[in-house]
Design a protein around this motif. Structure first.
Motif, PDB file in Angstrom:
ATOM      1  N   ALA A  67       0.856  -1.202   0.000  1.00 19.00           N
ATOM      2  CA  ALA A  67       0.000   0.000   0.000  1.00 19.00           C
ATOM      3  C   ALA A  67       0.887   1.246   0.000  1.00 19.00           C
ATOM      4  CB  ALA A  67      -0.903   0.005   1.227  1.00 19.00           C
ATOM      5  N   PRO A  68       0.371   2.358  -0.529  1.00 16.48           N
ATOM      6  CA  PRO A  68       1.161   3.594  -0.519  1.00 16.48           C
ATOM      7  C   PRO A  68       1.512   4.000   0.917  1.00 16.48           C
ATOM      8  CG  PRO A  68      -0.867   3.863  -1.811  1.00 16.48           C
ATOM      9  CD  PRO A  68      -0.957   2.542  -1.124  1.00 16.48           C
ATOM     10  N   ALA A  69       2.719   4.524   1.081  1.00 18.98           N
ATOM     11  CA  ALA A  69       3.180   4.972   2.398  1.00 18.98           C
ATOM     12  C   ALA A  69       2.423   6.234   2.821  1.00 18.98           C
ATOM     13  CB  ALA A  69       4.676   5.251   2.369  1.00 18.98           C
ATOM     14  N   TYR A  70       2.366   6.456   4.112  1.00 18.08           N
ATOM     15  CA  TYR A  70       1.706   7.630   4.688  1.00 18.08           C
ATOM     16  C   TYR A  70       2.701   8.733   4.974  1.00 18.08           C
ATOM     17  CZ  TYR A  70      -2.886   5.655   5.597  1.00 18.08           C
ATOM     18  OH  TYR A  70      -4.145   5.142   5.455  1.00 18.08           O
ATOM     19  N   LEU A  71       2.208   9.960   4.879  1.00 20.34           N
ATOM     20  CA  LEU A  71       2.860  11.085   5.531  1.00 20.34           C
ATOM     21  C   LEU A  71       2.010  11.399   6.747  1.00 20.34           C
ATOM     22  CD1 LEU A  71       4.062  13.647   2.822  1.00 20.34           C
ATOM     23  CD2 LEU A  71       5.381  11.940   4.078  1.00 20.34           C
ATOM     24  N   ASN A  72       2.667  11.739   7.850  1.00 18.12           N
ATOM     25  CA  ASN A  72       1.983  12.032   9.110  1.00 18.12           C
ATOM     26  C   ASN A  72       2.522  13.312   9.716  1.00 18.12           C
ATOM     27  OD1 ASN A  72       0.402   9.395   9.745  1.00 18.12           O
ATOM     28  ND2 ASN A  72       2.416   8.735   9.070  1.00 18.12           N
TER      29      ASN A  72
END
Length: 184
Positions: A69-74
């Motif tokens: 899955a696409p990585a997150y920015l947080n």
């Protein structure tokens, strides 16, 4: 010269502290988080005190980390608010909706997710719409690391100093350095 009318003193409400966590793994993640932060800043009754830098994390699904899955920015914002917890939740949900959030799959990919992590150090599960503090915040590096960045003295009620909690989590969190890894 006109004198100010004499009457009751005006009380200025300062508001209570709250912590908002932002996550995005679809589209231009950094832009979406910035738009969400700008929308929060534009809301009456919310004063953004500090904001973390952006951090990148792998997608976490119900079954664990999903490297496909696409990585997150947080990011995390520490705010002061005049809003009650459910009103604050309503505001961030409306911001999510305005930025294209679709709620089809629990822990699914999303353009934006904004969680109320802490509200005035209140502990409450009286209303199923909002549990305070956020029930998994103490075990999520993607919340704790940015929160510590935004507030080095951060404290999660019921669990302790965020600086200590960060040492107990091991999900990967990397300071994001630019657009090269953006999921478009």
């Amino acid at each position: 010269m006109n004198a100010a009318p004499i009457g009751k003193p005006v009380r200025m409400r300062v508001g209570v502290p709250a912590v908002l966590a932002f996550g995005s793994n679809l589209g231009d993640r950094a832009v979406t988080i910035q738009q969400a932060l700008d929308a929060v800043r534009g809301e009456p009754g919310i004063d953004v005190q500090s904001v973390s830098r952006l951090y990148e994390t792998p997608a976490l699904k119900l079954d664990g980390i999903d490297d496909d899955a696409p990585a997150y920015l947080n990011a995390v914002a520490v705010v002061r608010t005049l809003l009650e917890p459910l009103d604050l939740l309503g505001v961030v949900n409306a911001i999510e909706d305005g930025l294209g959030r679709v709620r089809e799959e629990r822990w699914g990919d999303r353009t934006i997710d904004i969680d109320v992590v802490d509200y005035d150090r209140i502990v409450s599960d009286d209303d199923p719409r909002i549990v305070l503090p956020h029930p998994r915040a103490h075990e999520r590096a993607f919340v704790l690391v940015p929160w510590l960045d935004a507030d080095p003295q951060a404290y999660l009620v019921g669990y302790g100093p965020v600086a200590d909690l960060v040492k107990t989590v091991d999900d990967p969190v990397t300071l994001w350095t630019g657009p090269g890894t953006d999921a478009s």
